[in-house]
Design a protein around this motif. Structure first.
Motif, PDB file in Angstrom:
ATOM      1  N   PHE A  18      -0.351   3.818  -5.313  1.00  8.32           N
ATOM      2  CA  PHE A  18       0.401   2.783  -4.607  1.00  8.32           C
ATOM      3  C   PHE A  18      -0.298   1.435  -4.761  1.00  8.32           C
ATOM      4  N   PHE A  19       0.501   0.380  -4.615  1.00  4.08           N
ATOM      5  CA  PHE A  19      -0.053  -0.975  -4.768  1.00  4.08           C
ATOM      6  C   PHE A  19       0.761  -1.956  -3.954  1.00  4.08           C
ATOM      7  N   HIS A  20       0.052  -2.927  -3.366  1.00  9.65           N
ATOM      8  CA  HIS A  20       0.683  -4.094  -2.759  1.00  9.65           C
ATOM      9  C   HIS A  20      -0.255  -5.268  -2.974  1.00  9.65           C
ATOM     10  N   PRO A  21       0.267  -6.421  -3.374  1.00  7.98           N
ATOM     11  CA  PRO A  21      -0.604  -7.555  -3.687  1.00  7.98           C
ATOM     12  C   PRO A  21      -1.423  -8.048  -2.493  1.00  7.98           C
ATOM     13  N   ASP A  22      -1.000  -7.710  -1.275  1.00  5.85           N
ATOM     14  CA  ASP A  22      -1.727  -8.122  -0.077  1.00  5.85           C
ATOM     15  C   ASP A  22      -2.768  -7.067   0.293  1.00  5.85           C
ATOM     16  N   HIS A  23      -3.770  -6.911  -0.566  1.00  5.88           N
ATOM     17  CA  HIS A  23      -4.877  -5.971  -0.338  1.00  5.88           C
ATOM     18  C   HIS A  23      -4.387  -4.541  -0.074  1.00  5.88           C
ATOM     19  N   ASN A  24      -3.311  -4.172  -0.738  1.00  2.00           N
ATOM     20  CA  ASN A  24      -2.732  -2.837  -0.565  1.00  2.00           C
ATOM     21  C   ASN A  24      -2.348  -2.543   0.880  1.00  2.00           C
ATOM     22  N   ALA A  25      -1.932  -3.593   1.606  1.00  2.00           N
ATOM     23  CA  ALA A  25      -1.323  -3.379   2.920  1.00  2.00           C
ATOM     24  C   ALA A  25      -0.013  -2.632   2.713  1.00  2.00           C
ATOM     25  N   MET A  81       2.452 -12.766  -9.760  1.00  2.00           N
ATOM     26  CA  MET A  81       1.889 -11.750  -8.872  1.00  2.00           C
ATOM     27  C   MET A  81       2.614 -10.425  -9.070  1.00  2.00           C
ATOM     28  N   MET A  82       1.865  -9.343  -9.162  1.00  2.00           N
ATOM     29  CA  MET A  82       2.473  -8.038  -9.355  1.00  2.00           C
ATOM     30  C   MET A  82       3.280  -7.629  -8.134  1.00  2.00           C
ATOM     31  N   GLN A  83       4.350  -6.895  -8.381  1.00  2.00           N
ATOM     32  CA  GLN A  83       5.207  -6.417  -7.300  1.00  2.00           C
ATOM     33  C   GLN A  83       4.658  -5.106  -6.713  1.00  2.00           C
ATOM     34  N   PRO A  84       4.927  -4.843  -5.429  1.00  2.00           N
ATOM     35  CA  PRO A  84       4.498  -3.572  -4.830  1.00  2.00           C
ATOM     36  C   PRO A  84       5.138  -2.396  -5.561  1.00  2.00           C
ATOM     37  N   TYR A  85       4.437  -1.281  -5.599  1.00  2.00           N
ATOM     38  CA  TYR A  85       5.005  -0.092  -6.237  1.00  2.00           C
ATOM     39  C   TYR A  85       4.337   1.169  -5.712  1.00  2.00           C
ATOM     40  N   VAL A  86       5.022   2.274  -5.931  1.00  2.00           N
ATOM     41  CA  VAL A  86       4.461   3.620  -5.743  1.00  2.00           C
ATOM     42  C   VAL A  86       4.917   4.431  -6.945  1.00  2.00           C
ATOM     43  N   THR A  87       3.983   5.046  -7.642  1.00  2.00           N
ATOM     44  CA  THR A  87       4.333   5.797  -8.849  1.00  2.00           C
ATOM     45  C   THR A  87       3.769   7.214  -8.792  1.00  2.00           C
ATOM     46  N   LEU A  88       4.393   8.096  -9.548  1.00  2.00           N
ATOM     47  CA  LEU A  88       3.904   9.464  -9.720  1.00  2.00           C
ATOM     48  C   LEU A  88       3.810   9.751 -11.211  1.00  2.00           C
ATOM     49  N   ASN A 147       7.215   0.237   1.380  1.00  2.00           N
ATOM     50  CA  ASN A 147       6.227   0.926   0.565  1.00  2.00           C
ATOM     51  C   ASN A 147       5.807   2.250   1.197  1.00  2.00           C
ATOM     52  N   LEU A 148       5.721   2.275   2.533  1.00  2.00           N
ATOM     53  CA  LEU A 148       5.402   3.517   3.230  1.00  2.00           C
ATOM     54  C   LEU A 148       6.484   4.564   2.980  1.00  2.00           C
ATOM     55  N   LYS A 149       7.740   4.131   3.009  1.00  2.00           N
ATOM     56  CA  LYS A 149       8.847   5.051   2.760  1.00  2.00           C
ATOM     57  C   LYS A 149       8.794   5.586   1.335  1.00  2.00           C
ATOM     58  N   LYS A 150       8.497   4.690   0.384  1.00  2.00           N
ATOM     59  CA  LYS A 150       8.366   5.128  -1.009  1.00  2.00           C
ATOM     60  C   LYS A 150       7.217   6.124  -1.160  1.00  2.00           C
ATOM     61  N   LEU A 151       6.114   5.877  -0.454  1.00  2.00           N
ATOM     62  CA  LEU A 151       4.968   6.781  -0.524  1.00  2.00           C
ATOM     63  C   LEU A 151       5.325   8.138   0.053  1.00  2.00           C
ATOM     64  N   GLU A 152       5.999   8.134   1.196  1.00  2.00           N
ATOM     65  CA  GLU A 152       6.439   9.400   1.796  1.00  2.00           C
ATOM     66  C   GLU A 152       7.329  10.180   0.827  1.00  2.00           C
TER      67      GLU A 152
END
Length: 250
Positions: free
Chosen positions: A19-26, A1-8, A31-36
């Motif tokens: 952004f990505f999370h294996p749980d339907h992008n929850a 399973m792919m790991q969650p990530y946030v990329t630029l 992940n929210l902190k990484k997105l911010e």
């Protein structure tokens, strides 16, 4: 399973945040902190003239908050901290001096609708239905309400909030102003996003910055407002009703 990530990724003046999370992008707190932080990074990067916000996967843009993390909350401070994650992301989008284009390829639920609403211009596929399910689990879309109401108006916001178990079509979201346009295929959506972003990246950056300020006028109080809303949600998530409902979802 792919790991969650946030990329630029930056190309031709376009900064694409994915952004990505294996749980339907929850979106759990980390992940929210990484997105911010990634939005803030793009805001400061002189190579970025315009931002595209997107998620990975085919049919879900963002499923909102992480239920697994919600059910583990056991005090009001932790609850407020969790819900402040979406508050911080929305405020980072609001304060970003670059225009943010939303690319919504699939369903948006709860906080996912808030992310779409906080973009400056949002394009979607026909699969991008929306739902605000928060009332059905004992809380409410308090944190994202200012962003959503700003885009679609209080009447439509009330409608989708109260009818918490219904998905509303992408066409509905377009008619109410959340989406600027809706495309039959994800391929057509991607082409439209690419064309718009690349065009904007060639415009006068000073003009874009000034227009962003105009678009978001009268929202400076959101720094405190969204945190107040996070506190409300953080209290409600501790209720017996919500705890029991979340267990059934799990």
């Amino acid at each position: 399973m792919m790991q969650p990530y946030v990329t630029l990724q930056i190309e031709a003046g376009v900064g694409t945040i994915e952004f990505f999370h294996p749980d339907h992008n929850a979106m759990p707190s980390d992940n929210l902190k990484k997105l911010e932080n990634t939005i803030i990074e793009a805001a400061k990067n002189e190579r970025v003239k315009v931002v595209v916000l997107k998620s990975a996967g085919d049919r879900t843009f963002c499923a909102g908050a992480s239920f697994k993390e919600l059910i583990a909350i056991n005090n009001t401070e932790t609850g407020k901290e969790f819900f402040s994650g979406f508050a911080h992301v929305i405020n980072a989008m609001r304060k970003c001096p670059k225009l943010i284009i939303g690319r919504v390829q699939g369903k948006a639920v709860g906080g996912g609708v808030g992310l779409a609403a906080a973009t400056d211009y949002c394009l979607a596929s026909q699969f991008a239905a929306i739902k605000l399910s928060e009332l059905s689990i004992g809380i409410g879309p308090f944190v994202i309400e200012p962003a959503v109401s700003r885009k679609i108006g209080q009447t439509a916001m009330s409608q989708i909030t109260i009818n918490a178990e219904q998905f509303y079509t992408a066409q509905f979201a377009k008619e109410k102003g959340l989406y600027a346009d809706v495309f039959d295929t994800v391929e057509a959506l991607d082409e439209a996003v690419k064309t718009l972003a690349e065009n904007l990246a060639t415009y006068n950056p000073e003009a874009l910055v000034q227009m962003k300020k105009v678009f978001w006028k009268d929202t400076a109080h959101w720094d405190s407002l969204l945190m107040e809303r996070a506190e409300i949600s953080g209290h409600l998530v501790l209720s017996t009703f919500t705890k029991e409902t979340l267990k059934r979802f799990m």
